[in-house]
Design a protein around this motif. Structure first.
Motif: not given
Length: 176
Positions: A61-67, A77-82, A101-108, A138-143
């Motif tokens: 149930p974790v998936f990613h999208t790029l932006t 998302i950084r201010n409100n991860p819901r 919940q979502a989080s932002i991934i920026d690690d190369p 990447a936006i990482e969402t945990t369903v």
């Protein structure tokens, strides 16, 4: 890459009590070949929705999208991860709503791993600006819950991810 057969919805055989059917449905609609609608909340508390594609769901149930790194949704998302996501099948007879919940991934290194797992990169429009702006994230969402509905058949079922017979997923991080 998803090697499982494509899930097809048949209201006569779909078992709302079978979480495996719902998981198969979820995987088929977020397989990276269908765009989804991502809903976030802005600073004033207003919902903001937009089409998203370029999905990677190998660890559901974790998936990613790029932006784009400077997209408004990143700050939201950084201010409100819901977040909430909505996907649907081609004839719009079935809707899948995922919240979590979502989080932002920026690690190369992690971004490189996610980039490789995305099957359809034809919608990476934000890369057109890559030379003028800071890269992508990447936006990482945990369903946390899934709701499936089919208005034509009167189907509506909500299942928390914990009831989907899934082992807890670990958010994707690069390993060295």
């Amino acid at each position: 890459m998803n090697t499982s057969p494509e899930f097809t919805f048949d209201e006569t055989s779909f078992d709302i009590e079978d979480s495996g059917d719902l998981l198969g449905l979820a995987r088929s609609l977020i397989n990276g070949q269908h765009p989804g609608i991502l809903a976030t909340t802005d600073a004033s508390g207003q919902p903001q929705m937009r089409w998203m594609s370029t999905l990677s769901f190998g660890d559901f149930p974790v998936f990613h999208t790029l932006t784009a790194a400077n997209a408004r949704k990143v700050d939201q998302i950084r201010n409100n991860p819901r977040v909430s996501w909505m996907f649907f099948n081609k004839d719009l007879s079935l809707t899948l709503h995922l919240s979590g919940q979502a989080s932002i991934i920026d690690d190369p290194a992690t971004l490189k791993h996610i980039w490789r797992s995305v099957e359809d990169k034809t919608h990476t429009y934000f890369l057109n600006e890559y030379s003028h702006r800071p890269g992508f994230v990447a936006i990482e969402t945990t369903v946390e819950s899934i709701e499936c509905s089919s208005p034509a058949s009167g189907l509506r079922v909500e299942v928390p991810a914990s009831d989907l017979c899934l082992e807890p997923a670990t958010p994707m991080r690069a390993t060295t």
